[in-house]
Design an enzyme around this catalytic site. Sequence first.
Site, PDB file in Angstrom:
ATOM      1  N   ASN A   7      53.598 -34.980  11.882  1.00 31.09           N
ATOM      2  CA  ASN A   7      53.762 -33.979  13.074  1.00 31.09           C
ATOM      3  C   ASN A   7      52.480 -34.444  14.091  1.00 31.09           C
ATOM      4  OD1 ASN A   7      53.160 -31.870  14.574  1.00 31.09           O
ATOM      5  ND2 ASN A   7      52.885 -30.597  12.960  1.00 31.09           N
ATOM      6  N   ARG A  90      58.357 -33.989  13.546  1.00 32.74           N
ATOM      7  CA  ARG A  90      58.323 -33.023  14.420  1.00 32.74           C
ATOM      8  C   ARG A  90      58.551 -33.395  16.021  1.00 32.74           C
ATOM      9  NH1 ARG A  90      53.438 -30.627  17.856  1.00 32.74           N
ATOM     10  NH2 ARG A  90      54.234 -28.701  18.863  1.00 32.74           N
ATOM     11  N   HIS A 179      56.475 -25.126  20.297  1.00 31.23           N
ATOM     12  CA  HIS A 179      56.091 -24.512  19.053  1.00 31.23           C
ATOM     13  C   HIS A 179      57.064 -23.853  18.115  1.00 31.23           C
ATOM     14  CE1 HIS A 179      51.970 -24.918  21.380  1.00 31.23           C
ATOM     15  NE2 HIS A 179      52.137 -25.995  20.641  1.00 31.23           N
ATOM     16  N   ARG A 237      45.777 -28.748  29.677  1.00 33.88           N
ATOM     17  CA  ARG A 237      46.916 -28.315  30.739  1.00 33.88           C
ATOM     18  C   ARG A 237      46.456 -26.974  31.239  1.00 33.88           C
ATOM     19  NH1 ARG A 237      51.524 -28.867  26.025  1.00 33.88           N
ATOM     20  NH2 ARG A 237      49.556 -29.400  24.622  1.00 33.88           N
ATOM     21  N   ASP A 278      37.764 -29.537  23.452  1.00 32.26           N
ATOM     22  CA  ASP A 278      37.712 -29.049  21.871  1.00 32.26           C
ATOM     23  C   ASP A 278      37.214 -27.725  21.868  1.00 32.26           C
ATOM     24  OD1 ASP A 278      37.034 -28.585  19.151  1.00 32.26           O
ATOM     25  OD2 ASP A 278      38.144 -30.467  18.849  1.00 32.26           O
ATOM     26  N   ILE A 327      43.050 -22.786  16.230  1.00 29.38           N
ATOM     27  CA  ILE A 327      42.143 -22.152  16.879  1.00 29.38           C
ATOM     28  C   ILE A 327      42.133 -20.537  16.353  1.00 29.38           C
ATOM     29  CG2 ILE A 327      41.383 -21.014  19.138  1.00 29.38           C
ATOM     30  CD1 ILE A 327      41.830 -23.416  20.486  1.00 29.38           C
ATOM     31  N   GLU A 380      53.635 -25.890   9.653  1.00 28.38           N
ATOM     32  CA  GLU A 380      54.710 -26.604  10.390  1.00 28.38           C
ATOM     33  C   GLU A 380      55.450 -27.657   9.276  1.00 28.38           C
ATOM     34  OE1 GLU A 380      54.107 -26.592  14.847  1.00 28.38           O
ATOM     35  OE2 GLU A 380      52.206 -26.898  13.704  1.00 28.38           O
TER      36      GLU A 380
END
Length: 394
Positions: A7, A90, A179, A237, A278, A327, A380
């Site tokens: 992933n 992924r 996602h 972003r 981060d 997070i 995931e």
Amino acid sequence: MKILIINSGSSSIKYQLMVMPANEVICSGMIDRIGLETSNITFKTASNSFEEILPVPTHKVGLQKVADMLLDPEKGVIKTTSEITAVGHRVVHGGSYFSNTTIITEEVKEKIKELSELAPLHNPAHLVGINVAEEIFSSAKQVAVFDTAFHQTIPVEAYKYAIPNFLLTEHKVRVYGFHGTSHKYVSEKAINYLEKNSKIITIHLGNGCSMTAIKDGKSIDTTMGFSPANGLVMGTRAGDIDQSVIFYLVKNLGYTPDEVNSILLKQSGMLGLTGYSDLRDIESKASEGNKDCQLALLMNAYRIRKTIGSYAAALNGLDAIIFTAGIGENSSFMRELVCTDMDYFGIEIDKDKNQIRSKDVREINKPASVVKVLVVPTDEEYEIANQVFQLLEN
């Protein structure tokens, strides 16, 4: 069947070697902060845990490190690459080409490359992972699981943009959503916990962030659209922005389209607001009084709260909100910030419960809260492994 899951995120690589259908994890790990001065590398088995901190400049270097650890005789995971039946990758953007899990061929790789313009932080990293895995695990089937697949249930009034019709019919310009493996996994966990098909908002917060409105187990709207660039404030972003800003940067300030693309995808978000991408660094600096970091956290939480309100309207009600991903699962501060001043929606967080960490689904709302507030660790890798196994079995 031993399945290796890769992933590759925008700044991290998660990996997991599993035996399916027994759902047995042989080993797992992560390389994060790729491209920064120091990266944290973890490798875990049932009996041992290894950790290193060293520079990992690119995804290619990171994936080679993963392969070296799997084959390291001291770690005792595999003796030869032929033990691995399949490698599940992924892939963020499948466009209109892929709505199901797919065996990777040269044609599939070309389509993933073609879609890199729409997911420039992700699809190129996925292609690196695929190419490296083909070299190292040459006897294994390479399989792609697409993030866009879960959002195929979004109705036309939500996925269509108010632009000329031919851009959808001829060029497939529409909301795709991302996602998907994470939103699908945590929503199913939440539905099992709540013991009913519910009206749920899933909040995936990591370096990339997105929210999805889910009704009776199906995605009906999501914050990311044609690409993973819009929606919430993210690590690098900008998220939602007036398109006129783009034209202003090009026409009035003299930036090239490529430069604008780089600004909005790689230099904006929390990085542009604070100088840090981060959240752990940002929270630390905010606690020390850094005004930029404090404001960035407030902006992030504000946009999430605003989306909760709009999705509650789209769902015509709300049973639960779910925090997940790096997070969402680990930042009690961000969860509290999001759930502050949400009493109109019946959202009341329990500060003591919010501090507890768990690998299981946990409820962090007060008993009187009308809306459940859940923290659901995403997996995931399991979701990808399960889809790969089902494909190969069939």
